[in-house]
Design a protein around this motif. Structure first.
Motif, PDB file in Angstrom:
ATOM      1  N   PRO A 162       0.805  -1.237   0.000  1.00  0.00           N
ATOM      2  CA  PRO A 162       0.000   0.000   0.000  1.00  0.00           C
ATOM      3  C   PRO A 162       0.835   1.283   0.000  1.00  0.00           C
ATOM      4  CG  PRO A 162      -0.921  -1.573   1.541  1.00  0.00           C
ATOM      5  CD  PRO A 162       0.396  -2.133   1.076  1.00  0.00           C
ATOM      6  N   ALA A 163       1.917   1.302   0.728  1.00  0.00           N
ATOM      7  CA  ALA A 163       2.761   2.503   0.777  1.00  0.00           C
ATOM      8  C   ALA A 163       3.451   2.760  -0.570  1.00  0.00           C
ATOM      9  CB  ALA A 163       3.801   2.372   1.880  1.00  0.00           C
ATOM     10  N   ALA A 185       0.555   3.993  -3.149  1.00  0.00           N
ATOM     11  CA  ALA A 185      -0.285   5.136  -2.757  1.00  0.00           C
ATOM     12  C   ALA A 185      -0.009   6.340  -3.651  1.00  0.00           C
ATOM     13  CB  ALA A 185      -0.034   5.498  -1.297  1.00  0.00           C
ATOM     14  N   GLY A 186      -1.070   6.880  -4.220  1.00  0.00           N
ATOM     15  CA  GLY A 186      -0.967   8.070  -5.047  1.00  0.00           C
ATOM     16  C   GLY A 186      -0.386   7.848  -6.434  1.00  0.00           C
ATOM     17  N   THR A 187      -0.236   6.600  -6.850  1.00  0.00           N
ATOM     18  CA  THR A 187       0.324   6.302  -8.171  1.00  0.00           C
ATOM     19  C   THR A 187      -0.780   5.833  -9.115  1.00  0.00           C
ATOM     20  OG1 THR A 187       0.783   3.966  -7.731  1.00  0.00           O
ATOM     21  CG2 THR A 187       2.493   5.556  -7.084  1.00  0.00           C
ATOM     22  N   GLU A 245      -2.260   2.388  -8.180  1.00  0.00           N
ATOM     23  CA  GLU A 245      -2.768   2.248  -6.813  1.00  0.00           C
ATOM     24  C   GLU A 245      -3.907   1.236  -6.711  1.00  0.00           C
ATOM     25  OE1 GLU A 245      -4.197   5.005  -3.066  1.00  0.00           O
ATOM     26  OE2 GLU A 245      -4.063   5.918  -5.040  1.00  0.00           O
ATOM     27  N   GLN A 246      -4.885   1.334  -7.596  1.00  0.00           N
ATOM     28  CA  GLN A 246      -6.030   0.424  -7.510  1.00  0.00           C
ATOM     29  C   GLN A 246      -5.624  -1.027  -7.715  1.00  0.00           C
ATOM     30  OE1 GLN A 246      -8.899   1.980 -10.258  1.00  0.00           O
ATOM     31  NE2 GLN A 246      -9.866   3.229  -8.672  1.00  0.00           N
ATOM     32  N   GLU A 284      -3.651  -2.190  -4.600  1.00  0.00           N
ATOM     33  CA  GLU A 284      -4.530  -2.414  -3.449  1.00  0.00           C
ATOM     34  C   GLU A 284      -5.386  -3.662  -3.638  1.00  0.00           C
ATOM     35  OE1 GLU A 284      -6.679   1.202  -2.772  1.00  0.00           O
ATOM     36  OE2 GLU A 284      -4.966   2.143  -1.778  1.00  0.00           O
TER      37      GLU A 284
END
Length: 134
Positions: free
Chosen positions: A110-111, A114-116, A119-120, A123
């Protein structure tokens, strides 16, 4: 003759909560409509719903996302290494070693996403792995 709409019991002011939750209560998304909605929380669990083939499918999809968006990713090499770890862990004969490596990926992924633009996918892969491990 006048034709109009009758008032249903739940439409009368002061009756009920004014909130309607539609859909399957076990689904990850529900439709909520009403007045003064606050502190609405929902939790979806994937326990028991994920098999190894679903994880492999998400892994393949995530790898393709990384390849497509490599130029926009600061941690593309780390993400590729994680996908290799997942791939190797899924084939490992020792369940304890497999679980340990996969839990590490679930915690770190997740880290990194995140914000890339991936991301989906990242995750989704992390959630699927966590669901498969449980």
């Amino acid at each position: 003759m006048t034709v109009g709409r009758g008032r249903r019991e739940e439409e009368l002011p002061g009756r009920g909560s004014g909130i309607h939750v539609g859909g399957n209560n076990n689904a990850p998304i529900q439709n909520v409509a009403g007045q003064n909605i606050s502190h609405v929380h929902q939790h979806a669990s994937v326990q028991g719903a994920v098999d190894i083939e679903a994880v492999r499918g998400l892994l393949t999809s995530f790898r393709a996302e990384i390849d497509r968006n490599e130029g926009a990713l600061d941690h593309a090499a780390a993400l590729r290494a994680m996908t290799n770890t997942v791939d190797a862990s899924l084939s490992a004969p020792d369940p304890q070693a497999r679980a340990g490596a996969l839990r590490g990926v679930v915690q770190a992924l997740p880290a990194l996403v995140a914000g890339t633009v991936v991301e989906q996918g990242g995750e989704a892969l992390g959630h699927a792995i966590a669901g498969w491990l449980s």
